[in-house]
Scaffold this motif. Structure first.
Motif, PDB file in Angstrom:
ATOM      1  N   LYS A 185      -5.594  -0.422 -68.126  1.00 44.43           N
ATOM      2  CA  LYS A 185      -6.442   0.911 -68.244  1.00 44.43           C
ATOM      3  C   LYS A 185      -7.326   0.778 -66.955  1.00 44.43           C
ATOM      4  N   VAL A 186      -7.373   1.750 -66.032  1.00 46.08           N
ATOM      5  CA  VAL A 186      -7.967   1.610 -64.978  1.00 46.08           C
ATOM      6  C   VAL A 186      -8.705   3.196 -64.617  1.00 46.08           C
ATOM      7  N   GLY A 187      -8.669   4.062 -65.736  1.00 45.44           N
ATOM      8  CA  GLY A 187      -9.367   5.263 -65.247  1.00 45.44           C
ATOM      9  C   GLY A 187      -9.441   6.127 -66.740  1.00 45.44           C
ATOM     10  N   GLU A 188     -10.075   7.149 -66.696  1.00 41.43           N
ATOM     11  CA  GLU A 188     -10.092   8.256 -67.992  1.00 41.43           C
ATOM     12  C   GLU A 188      -9.919   9.679 -67.409  1.00 41.43           C
ATOM     13  N   PHE A 189      -9.664  10.709 -68.232  1.00 45.18           N
ATOM     14  CA  PHE A 189      -9.798  11.749 -67.939  1.00 45.18           C
ATOM     15  C   PHE A 189     -11.321  12.266 -68.626  1.00 45.18           C
ATOM     16  N   GLU A 190     -11.980  13.154 -67.505  1.00 48.81           N
ATOM     17  CA  GLU A 190     -13.645  13.392 -67.839  1.00 48.81           C
ATOM     18  C   GLU A 190     -13.636  14.718 -68.384  1.00 48.81           C
ATOM     19  N   ASP A 191     -13.027  15.831 -67.502  1.00 48.31           N
ATOM     20  CA  ASP A 191     -13.170  17.326 -67.818  1.00 48.31           C
ATOM     21  C   ASP A 191     -11.711  17.971 -67.644  1.00 48.31           C
ATOM     22  N   ILE A 192     -11.973  19.034 -68.412  1.00 48.70           N
ATOM     23  CA  ILE A 192     -10.621  20.005 -68.181  1.00 48.70           C
ATOM     24  C   ILE A 192     -11.206  21.339 -68.041  1.00 48.70           C
ATOM     25  N   TYR A 193     -10.141  21.915 -67.111  1.00 52.02           N
ATOM     26  CA  TYR A 193     -10.352  23.257 -66.640  1.00 52.02           C
ATOM     27  C   TYR A 193      -9.006  23.899 -66.385  1.00 52.02           C
ATOM     28  N   PHE A 194      -9.062  25.130 -67.352  1.00 49.51           N
ATOM     29  CA  PHE A 194      -7.836  25.844 -67.126  1.00 49.51           C
ATOM     30  C   PHE A 194      -7.942  27.133 -66.383  1.00 49.51           C
ATOM     31  N   ASN A 195      -7.396  27.242 -65.186  1.00 47.37           N
ATOM     32  CA  ASN A 195      -7.534  28.488 -64.284  1.00 47.37           C
ATOM     33  C   ASN A 195      -6.676  29.579 -64.735  1.00 47.37           C
ATOM     34  N   LEU A 196      -7.415  30.844 -65.315  1.00 46.71           N
ATOM     35  CA  LEU A 196      -6.443  31.656 -65.886  1.00 46.71           C
ATOM     36  C   LEU A 196      -5.631  32.418 -64.863  1.00 46.71           C
ATOM     37  N   GLU A 197      -6.115  32.766 -63.521  1.00 50.51           N
ATOM     38  CA  GLU A 197      -5.518  33.411 -62.464  1.00 50.51           C
ATOM     39  C   GLU A 197      -4.133  32.550 -62.012  1.00 50.51           C
ATOM     40  N   GLU A 198      -4.475  31.365 -61.913  1.00 46.65           N
ATOM     41  CA  GLU A 198      -3.398  30.378 -61.478  1.00 46.65           C
ATOM     42  C   GLU A 198      -2.320  30.064 -62.676  1.00 46.65           C
TER      43      GLU A 198
END
Length: 542
Positions: A185-198
């Motif tokens: 394990k070398v990292g982690e997911f921090e934030d999630i963002y969903f782009n509605l247009e794309e």
């Protein structure tokens, strides 16, 4: 003169100009108070406001603000914001915290939390919730803040690299999901963002030091969540990551085999998440030459992305099946051929991934079409029925009269697959069998069987008669043989004559013996007289 008059004349009353010592006490007290006020004001930190979604567990005058478990502030007031969408607290900060209040400083409420990534905030079970501050010395000074809903996965200032991953596939990740590299394990997911247009999901990911030095321009990320079973044209494939990704989700990364490491990434950059290693590796082939196949057989089992192989080597892939914008014919028309668009990639046939490589592959393929270059659909997996496109050179094939085009795309002639050829031949045989007059043949066969039955009956009668005749003739023949054998028995006349004849023949052979010896010695003695013999003949006693 009265005594009062005498006293007034003797004592002259004068106004005192000195401050009474009685006032020293309040003056000193006031001074001390002013000094305390000045000291308090000079050592008091700034007042700040922090916006929260709710004030659960917070109390004015009791809830503390901490940084690294050190008290640096106190909540003074709690009120609803103007639009009633949350609460705003006013907090008094300490003097030493003034330089830490910048635009990059973050606040959040610490409460007990249990998640797959760990357990935190258990100390608040007894002391109650508090506000944690992640200080930052970078950025402009700030006094109004918006708190985080959840604590950050990676503390600010942790050495490493922040990157952004994006995915438009149907797999998702959560905060705290792992980034692994060769099982670590070398990292982690921090934030999630969903782009509605794309309509694309973006993930902010942190790679810890020193593993962040592995991220380069040619690095590819792919999904390793759980266990992935895939039955395709190449058979059964099983993919799995680490033990942690078996329970949650996760991605891994690396540079596909055959590619250079590329330039190192030193600041935030964007990467795609691919479904698996093969999909990530195939992205190195950016260019391709499109060809069309007009399939007259079924395309059931053929999928977009299926390999195009030449004698077992992958040289391309299927990019489209029956394009929707193809309106030259209607599907239900008789003789409708299903168009399949394939792409031959120069990088897979040892050509540069450039415009020159694309043109070379195109001209070379068009040249080989006249030499018998043909395509066929083959079954890659009998269990799933998955198909792939196989191309090869068949010298016995006659060159096409004209080179066809489908929507300005060159068409590679096709031939039926081996199983299809066998099926076609079987259908031809069955059609011929169906065209045979089976009813007439059946009637003729019945008539023939009847005639054969009559013939068998006649033969049986003839056989019975023949048996009687043969037995009678054999009896006569045996009687004759017995009579003949009786004539040759010992003591019969015939036997006596035979014995006499045999003795005469024996005597004749004895007489001829000297002559036979002479002929053996001198075969010409019957023609030429013999010379006088020089042999000494023995003589008897005289």
């Amino acid at each position: 003169m009265s005594d009062d008059t005498q006293f007034s004349e003797l004592a002259a009353i004068k106004e005192s100009r000195r401050l009474s010592s009685v006032w020293l006490v309040p003056i000193i007290a006031l001074g001390i108070g002013l000094w305390f006020v000045y000291y308090q004001l000079s050592n008091q930190g700034p007042m700040i406001t922090i916006a929260f979604e709710n004030a659960e567990g917070l109390e004015a005058g009791k809830t503390k603000i901490k940084a690294r478990e050190v008290d640096i502030g106190l909540v003074k007031n709690i009120k609803l914001n103007e639009d009633l969408s949350g609460v705003v607290i006013t907090a008094q900060m300490s003097k030493e915290a003034e330089d830490m209040l910048t635009e990059n400083t973050e606040f959040w409420i610490v409460t007990p939390r249990i998640s797959l990534s760990g357990v935190s905030g258990m100390s608040t079970l007894l002391s109650g919730p508090y506000i944690n501050m992640e200080p930052s010395l970078e950025g402009d000074p700030e006094s109004d803040f918006i708190a985080r809903i959840e604590p950050p996965v990676t503390p600010i200032g942790t050495p490493g690299l922040h990157i952004t991953l994006n995915s438009n596939d149907e797999f998702a990740f959560e905060k705290g999901d792992a980034v692994v590299y060769k099982g670590l394990k070398v990292g982690e997911f921090e934030d999630i963002y969903f782009n509605l247009e794309e309509r694309v999901v973006y993930y902010n990911v942190f790679i810890e030091a020193p593993y962040h030095r592995l991220i380069t321009k040619n690095t590819r990320f792919w999904n390793v969540s759980g266990i992935n079973f895939e039955l395709g044209a190449n058979g059964l494939e099983v993919q799995a990551g680490s033990v942690e990704t078996l329970l949650t989700n996760g991605v891994t990364f690396g540079v596909p085999e055959g590619m250079s490491l590329g330039e190192r990434i030193t600041e935030r950059d964007y990467f795609d998440i691919y479904a698996d290693y093969q999909a990530a590796s195939d992205q190195r082939y950016k260019r391709g030459v499109k060809f069309a196949l007009m399939i007259e057989d079924t395309v059931r089992g053929l999928k977009v992305g299926a390999p195009v192989e030449y004698r077992g080597l992958v040289i391309g892939q299927v990019v489209e099946i029956n394009p929707e914008f193809y309106s030259e014919q209607i599907i239900l028309d008789e003789g409708y051929s299903i168009p399949v668009i394939i792409e031959i990639q120069p990088g897979r046939v040892q050509q540069p991934d450039t415009d020159e490589g694309v043109e070379f592959v195109k001209q070379q393929t068009l040249h080989w079409i006249d030499r018998g270059f043909r395509a066929t659909l083959e079954t890659g997996n009998l269990l799933t029925g998955a198909l792939y496109v196989d191309v090869d050179i068949y010298p016995e094939m006659a060159p096409p009269e004209t080179l066809e085009n489908f929507m300005n795309i060159p068409v590679i002639p096709t031939i039926p697959e081996e199983f299809g050829q066998i099926t076609e031949k079987m259908n031809q045989i069955l059609n011929k069998v169906n065209q045979m007059p089976l009813d007439d043949i059946g009637k003729n066969a019945n008539q023939m069987l009847k005639q054969f039955s009559d013939t068998a009956s006649s033969f049986e009668a003839t056989s019975n008669n023949a048996d009687k005749v043969i037995i009678a003739e054999m009896s006569k023949t045996l009687a004759e043989v017995n009579r003949l054998l009786a004539d040759y028995q010992q003591g019969s006349v015939t036997n006596t004559e035979i014995n006499r004849t045999m003795k005469s023949v024996q005597q004749l052979l004895g007489d001829l013996q000297p002559l036979i010896k002479q002929l053996n010695r001198a075969p010409n003695s019957l023609v030429f007289p013999p010379a006088e013999s020089t042999e000494v003949e023995p003589k008897g006693n005289q």
